[in-house]
Write a protein that holds these residues in place. Structure first.
Motif, PDB file in Angstrom:
ATOM      1  N   LYS A 118      58.755  22.628  64.947  1.00 28.19           N
ATOM      2  CA  LYS A 118      57.913  22.390  63.773  1.00 28.19           C
ATOM      3  C   LYS A 118      58.027  23.582  62.826  1.00 28.19           C
ATOM      4  O   LYS A 118      58.409  24.687  63.219  1.00 28.19           O
ATOM      5  CB  LYS A 118      56.444  22.215  64.176  1.00 28.19           C
ATOM      6  CG  LYS A 118      56.185  21.069  65.109  1.00 28.19           C
ATOM      7  CD  LYS A 118      56.112  19.774  64.361  1.00 28.19           C
ATOM      8  CE  LYS A 118      55.676  18.662  65.319  1.00 28.19           C
ATOM      9  NZ  LYS A 118      55.611  17.385  64.677  1.00 28.19           N
ATOM     10  N   ILE A 119      57.661  23.338  61.575  1.00 28.22           N
ATOM     11  CA  ILE A 119      57.702  24.361  60.527  1.00 28.22           C
ATOM     12  C   ILE A 119      56.299  24.541  59.949  1.00 28.22           C
ATOM     13  O   ILE A 119      55.652  23.557  59.578  1.00 28.22           O
ATOM     14  CB  ILE A 119      58.647  23.933  59.389  1.00 28.22           C
ATOM     15  CG1 ILE A 119      60.085  23.846  59.887  1.00 28.22           C
ATOM     16  CG2 ILE A 119      58.522  24.879  58.197  1.00 28.22           C
ATOM     17  CD1 ILE A 119      61.041  23.211  58.871  1.00 28.22           C
ATOM     18  N   ILE A 120      55.861  25.786  59.867  1.00 30.48           N
ATOM     19  CA  ILE A 120      54.673  26.123  59.085  1.00 30.48           C
ATOM     20  C   ILE A 120      55.194  26.676  57.758  1.00 30.48           C
ATOM     21  O   ILE A 120      55.859  27.716  57.737  1.00 30.48           O
ATOM     22  CB  ILE A 120      53.790  27.180  59.793  1.00 30.48           C
ATOM     23  CG1 ILE A 120      53.229  26.610  61.094  1.00 30.48           C
ATOM     24  CG2 ILE A 120      52.657  27.626  58.861  1.00 30.48           C
ATOM     25  CD1 ILE A 120      52.439  27.613  61.919  1.00 30.48           C
ATOM     26  N   PRO A 121      54.936  25.990  56.645  1.00 32.33           N
ATOM     27  CA  PRO A 121      55.476  26.422  55.356  1.00 32.33           C
ATOM     28  C   PRO A 121      54.542  27.396  54.622  1.00 32.33           C
ATOM     29  O   PRO A 121      53.768  26.996  53.749  1.00 32.33           O
ATOM     30  CB  PRO A 121      55.613  25.100  54.591  1.00 32.33           C
ATOM     31  CG  PRO A 121      54.505  24.249  55.121  1.00 32.33           C
ATOM     32  CD  PRO A 121      54.336  24.654  56.570  1.00 32.33           C
ATOM     33  N   LEU A 122      54.608  28.687  54.953  1.00 32.22           N
ATOM     34  CA  LEU A 122      53.797  29.679  54.256  1.00 32.22           C
ATOM     35  C   LEU A 122      54.349  29.988  52.870  1.00 32.22           C
ATOM     36  O   LEU A 122      53.600  30.331  51.964  1.00 32.22           O
ATOM     37  CB  LEU A 122      53.704  30.973  55.063  1.00 32.22           C
ATOM     38  CG  LEU A 122      52.837  30.941  56.312  1.00 32.22           C
ATOM     39  CD1 LEU A 122      52.731  32.342  56.911  1.00 32.22           C
ATOM     40  CD2 LEU A 122      51.469  30.373  56.035  1.00 32.22           C
ATOM     41  N   CYS A 123      55.639  29.879  52.709  1.00 33.98           N
ATOM     42  CA  CYS A 123      56.287  30.120  51.415  1.00 33.98           C
ATOM     43  C   CYS A 123      55.768  29.084  50.410  1.00 33.98           C
ATOM     44  O   CYS A 123      55.776  27.886  50.697  1.00 33.98           O
ATOM     45  CB  CYS A 123      57.798  29.990  51.588  1.00 33.98           C
ATOM     46  SG  CYS A 123      58.714  29.777  50.066  1.00 33.98           S
ATOM     47  N   PRO A 124      55.321  29.519  49.228  1.00 29.59           N
ATOM     48  CA  PRO A 124      54.807  28.573  48.232  1.00 29.59           C
ATOM     49  C   PRO A 124      55.820  27.486  47.853  1.00 29.59           C
ATOM     50  O   PRO A 124      55.442  26.325  47.678  1.00 29.59           O
ATOM     51  CB  PRO A 124      54.466  29.449  47.027  1.00 29.59           C
ATOM     52  CG  PRO A 124      54.211  30.799  47.617  1.00 29.59           C
ATOM     53  CD  PRO A 124      55.155  30.910  48.786  1.00 29.59           C
TER      54      PRO A 124
END
Length: 93
Positions: free
Chosen positions: A69-75
């Protein structure tokens, strides 16, 4: 577009060079099943050419293939995840 993956320890990046300019997306691996995308950098000369989108799509494909899975912290990645509900199978948070 040729996208290269480099991973050293818990840190990784996807890079591509287009028209002599390098673009990147960086991430940290928190576990074998989770990465946090924390930065996308596309030079001004490449803006509007789909390079950031290609990096995001590559990250999604890699997550699906790798089973994480990916947590998208990058805006940028967070915005792309909102625009692509079909990515919800690998987006967390």
């Amino acid at each position: 577009m040729d996208i290269v993956t480099n991973e050293t320890g818990a840190h990784g990046r996807y890079t591509t060079t287009v028209e002599g300019h390098e673009a990147e997306m960086t991430y940290s691996r928190t576990s074998p099943s989770l990465i946090i995308i924390d930065h996308t950098g596309v030079p001004d000369a490449l803006r509007g050419k789909g390079v950031g989108q290609a990096l995001a799509a590559h990250a999604i494909a890699a997550a699906r293939e790798g089973g994480w899975k990916i947590i998208p912290l990058c805006p940028f990645m967070r915005a792309q995840a909102r625009r692509h509900p079909e990515w919800s199978d690998v987006i967390q948070g």
